[in-house]
Design a protein around this motif. Sequence first.
Motif, PDB file in Angstrom:
ATOM      1  N   VAL A 334      -5.871  -6.990  50.191  1.00  8.92           N
ATOM      2  CA  VAL A 334      -5.883  -8.391  50.642  1.00  8.92           C
ATOM      3  C   VAL A 334      -5.800  -9.331  49.450  1.00  8.92           C
ATOM      4  O   VAL A 334      -5.070 -10.333  49.484  1.00  8.92           O
ATOM      5  CB  VAL A 334      -7.161  -8.669  51.470  1.00  8.92           C
ATOM      6  N   SER A 335      -6.518  -8.992  48.380  1.00  2.00           N
ATOM      7  CA  SER A 335      -6.464  -9.817  47.168  1.00  2.00           C
ATOM      8  C   SER A 335      -5.059  -9.831  46.582  1.00  2.00           C
ATOM      9  O   SER A 335      -4.581 -10.864  46.102  1.00  2.00           O
ATOM     10  CB  SER A 335      -7.459  -9.284  46.133  1.00  2.00           C
ATOM     11  N   THR A 336      -4.391  -8.684  46.645  1.00  2.00           N
ATOM     12  CA  THR A 336      -3.021  -8.590  46.133  1.00  2.00           C
ATOM     13  C   THR A 336      -2.080  -9.485  46.914  1.00  2.00           C
ATOM     14  O   THR A 336      -1.129 -10.053  46.358  1.00  2.00           O
ATOM     15  CB  THR A 336      -2.527  -7.127  46.206  1.00  2.00           C
ATOM     16  N   VAL A 337      -2.337  -9.635  48.222  1.00  2.00           N
ATOM     17  CA  VAL A 337      -1.497 -10.505  49.055  1.00  2.00           C
ATOM     18  C   VAL A 337      -1.869 -11.969  48.851  1.00  2.00           C
ATOM     19  O   VAL A 337      -1.000 -12.838  48.751  1.00  2.00           O
ATOM     20  CB  VAL A 337      -1.652 -10.116  50.548  1.00  2.00           C
ATOM     21  N   ILE A 338      -3.175 -12.241  48.794  1.00  2.00           N
ATOM     22  CA  ILE A 338      -3.641 -13.632  48.729  1.00  2.00           C
ATOM     23  C   ILE A 338      -3.253 -14.290  47.412  1.00  2.00           C
ATOM     24  O   ILE A 338      -2.849 -15.464  47.397  1.00  2.00           O
ATOM     25  CB  ILE A 338      -5.164 -13.686  48.932  1.00  2.00           C
ATOM     26  N   GLU A 339      -3.362 -13.575  46.304  1.00  2.00           N
ATOM     27  CA  GLU A 339      -3.121 -14.180  44.994  1.00  2.00           C
ATOM     28  C   GLU A 339      -1.720 -14.778  44.856  1.00  2.00           C
ATOM     29  O   GLU A 339      -1.588 -15.945  44.451  1.00  2.00           O
ATOM     30  CB  GLU A 339      -3.390 -13.157  43.893  1.00  2.00           C
ATOM     31  N   PRO A 340      -0.629 -14.051  45.197  1.00  2.92           N
ATOM     32  CA  PRO A 340       0.694 -14.690  45.105  1.00  2.92           C
ATOM     33  C   PRO A 340       0.878 -15.839  46.090  1.00  2.92           C
ATOM     34  O   PRO A 340       1.559 -16.824  45.781  1.00  2.92           O
ATOM     35  CB  PRO A 340       1.669 -13.540  45.396  1.00  2.92           C
ATOM     36  N   VAL A 341       0.266 -15.722  47.277  1.00  2.00           N
ATOM     37  CA  VAL A 341       0.359 -16.818  48.251  1.00  2.00           C
ATOM     38  C   VAL A 341      -0.315 -18.070  47.698  1.00  2.00           C
ATOM     39  O   VAL A 341       0.223 -19.182  47.803  1.00  2.00           O
ATOM     40  CB  VAL A 341      -0.288 -16.400  49.591  1.00  2.00           C
ATOM     41  N   MET A 342      -1.485 -17.880  47.077  1.00  2.00           N
ATOM     42  CA  MET A 342      -2.186 -19.011  46.477  1.00  2.00           C
ATOM     43  C   MET A 342      -1.374 -19.605  45.326  1.00  2.00           C
ATOM     44  O   MET A 342      -1.327 -20.827  45.157  1.00  2.00           O
ATOM     45  CB  MET A 342      -3.553 -18.573  45.972  1.00  2.00           C
ATOM     46  N   MET A 343      -0.721 -18.753  44.546  1.00  2.00           N
ATOM     47  CA  MET A 343       0.104 -19.237  43.434  1.00  2.00           C
ATOM     48  C   MET A 343       1.272 -20.076  43.944  1.00  2.00           C
ATOM     49  O   MET A 343       1.623 -21.102  43.360  1.00  2.00           O
ATOM     50  CB  MET A 343       0.617 -18.050  42.613  1.00  2.00           C
ATOM     51  N   ILE A 344       1.852 -19.649  45.057  1.00  2.00           N
ATOM     52  CA  ILE A 344       2.972 -20.399  45.632  1.00  2.00           C
ATOM     53  C   ILE A 344       2.489 -21.767  46.127  1.00  2.00           C
ATOM     54  O   ILE A 344       3.134 -22.798  45.885  1.00  2.00           O
ATOM     55  CB  ILE A 344       3.611 -19.599  46.790  1.00  2.00           C
ATOM     56  N   ILE A 345       1.335 -21.780  46.823  1.00  2.00           N
ATOM     57  CA  ILE A 345       0.785 -23.046  47.323  1.00  2.00           C
ATOM     58  C   ILE A 345       0.476 -23.987  46.162  1.00  2.00           C
ATOM     59  O   ILE A 345       0.827 -25.175  46.190  1.00  2.00           O
ATOM     60  CB  ILE A 345      -0.487 -22.783  48.160  1.00  2.00           C
ATOM     61  N   VAL A 346      -0.192 -23.454  45.139  1.00  2.00           N
ATOM     62  CA  VAL A 346      -0.522 -24.263  43.965  1.00  2.00           C
ATOM     63  C   VAL A 346       0.746 -24.777  43.296  1.00  2.00           C
ATOM     64  O   VAL A 346       0.836 -25.947  42.897  1.00  2.00           O
ATOM     65  CB  VAL A 346      -1.368 -23.456  42.967  1.00  2.00           C
ATOM     66  N   GLY A 347       1.750 -23.905  43.175  1.00  2.00           N
ATOM     67  CA  GLY A 347       3.005 -24.295  42.527  1.00  2.00           C
ATOM     68  C   GLY A 347       3.724 -25.407  43.272  1.00  2.00           C
ATOM     69  O   GLY A 347       4.220 -26.360  42.657  1.00  2.00           O
ATOM     70  N   VAL A 348       3.779 -25.283  44.608  1.00  2.00           N
ATOM     71  CA  VAL A 348       4.474 -26.300  45.417  1.00  2.00           C
ATOM     72  C   VAL A 348       3.759 -27.654  45.311  1.00  2.00           C
ATOM     73  O   VAL A 348       4.408 -28.690  45.100  1.00  2.00           O
ATOM     74  CB  VAL A 348       4.553 -25.845  46.887  1.00  2.00           C
ATOM     75  N   LEU A 349       2.424 -27.630  45.435  1.00  2.00           N
ATOM     76  CA  LEU A 349       1.675 -28.889  45.351  1.00  2.00           C
ATOM     77  C   LEU A 349       1.759 -29.502  43.953  1.00  2.00           C
ATOM     78  O   LEU A 349       1.876 -30.727  43.809  1.00  2.00           O
ATOM     79  CB  LEU A 349       0.214 -28.643  45.726  1.00  2.00           C
ATOM     80  N   ALA A 350       1.720 -28.656  42.930  1.00  2.00           N
ATOM     81  CA  ALA A 350       1.850 -29.153  41.559  1.00  2.00           C
ATOM     82  C   ALA A 350       3.229 -29.768  41.335  1.00  2.00           C
ATOM     83  O   ALA A 350       3.362 -30.810  40.685  1.00  2.00           O
ATOM     84  CB  ALA A 350       1.607 -28.024  40.565  1.00  2.00           C
TER      85      ALA A 350
END
Length: 370
Positions: A334-350
Amino acid sequence: MPSFSHSAVEAKTELFGGLATFRNRIGSKQKVILSRQLATLINAGLPLIQSLNTVKGQTSNPALKEIIGVIISDVEGGATLSKALAKHPKVFNDVYISLIAAGEASGNLDKSLERLANQQEKDAEIVSKVRGALIYPLIVLAVLGAVLVFMLIAVLPQVQSLYEQLPGAELPLITRALLALANLIINIWWIVLIVLIIGSILGVRWARSPAGQEVIDRLKLKLWPIAPLFAKLYMARFSRTAATLVASGVPMIKMLETTAQAVDNLQVSRSILQASEKVKGGKSLSESLSGDPNFLELVPNMINIGEQSGALDNMLAKTAEYYEKEVDNQIKAVSTVIEPVMMIIVGVLALIMVAAVLLPIYNLAGQRFI
């Protein structure tokens, strides 16, 4: 010895809220220590009353100390330990009471207490790991939200102020949209705060209601990517609790009814109670659980082996150990899935924030103003 009344303890529990309640909260770790201390003292040959008094003297939590005092009074009055504990359901659940009752009936109270401590430690450890995996993305989102609010109310207004000093300059659409959001937050922040507080209160009340629990428990078993994690968590909890109860001599039907409460999921609990009805009708436990969508296939297969070999408690314990390891692996997945998803969200908002700040600057650099 001071006398205690049950109503006095309950009244005190309800009266002292807030920080005092949090400070006096009786956690699983304290109950594990209580169980281990009692097991050691009883195994050493000390009478129950003396063991309870010793444990009370070593307890630092005021609420637990007072409850132990009430239990001592009840036991001195002729009640069994299990019945004395049953008067405090908010502290000692049905699993705890059932194991104590089985230990009293078999004359192995110290062994039942030791099994209780082991079971509580395993359950607390696995729940802690699951919470840790799920809390991480929430913390990241909270920090990201705070940074975005700071950018909206502190940085973007400065860009707007710069443009207002330049005749004919027009802010890009994305900057104007975020400035509108920033002005909304700045001007009616108190309304936003009230809405958030009311929404949080209503959300918590709904989540604690029967309808809310039903929906949440169903989502835990259906929603990707957490569904496999929770499915294995419940299998581990069922197997570990069932193994502890069976090893202590708790009858099958009572074991299933108790385990149904311990799994802490309405969907799985319903499946266990349905299996209990089938067992009452003459079916084996493995047959009763086989094919149930809320139970992974390995569980009834392992139970079947245990029933045939006469070592049901051992097979349930091995099943629990297997799924506890699987929960660890699933948390990593789950951590392996969540981490890239969080990176994408952070990247888009940034990217949106950077575009809102830098585009006006680039426009200024490419234009001339009179």
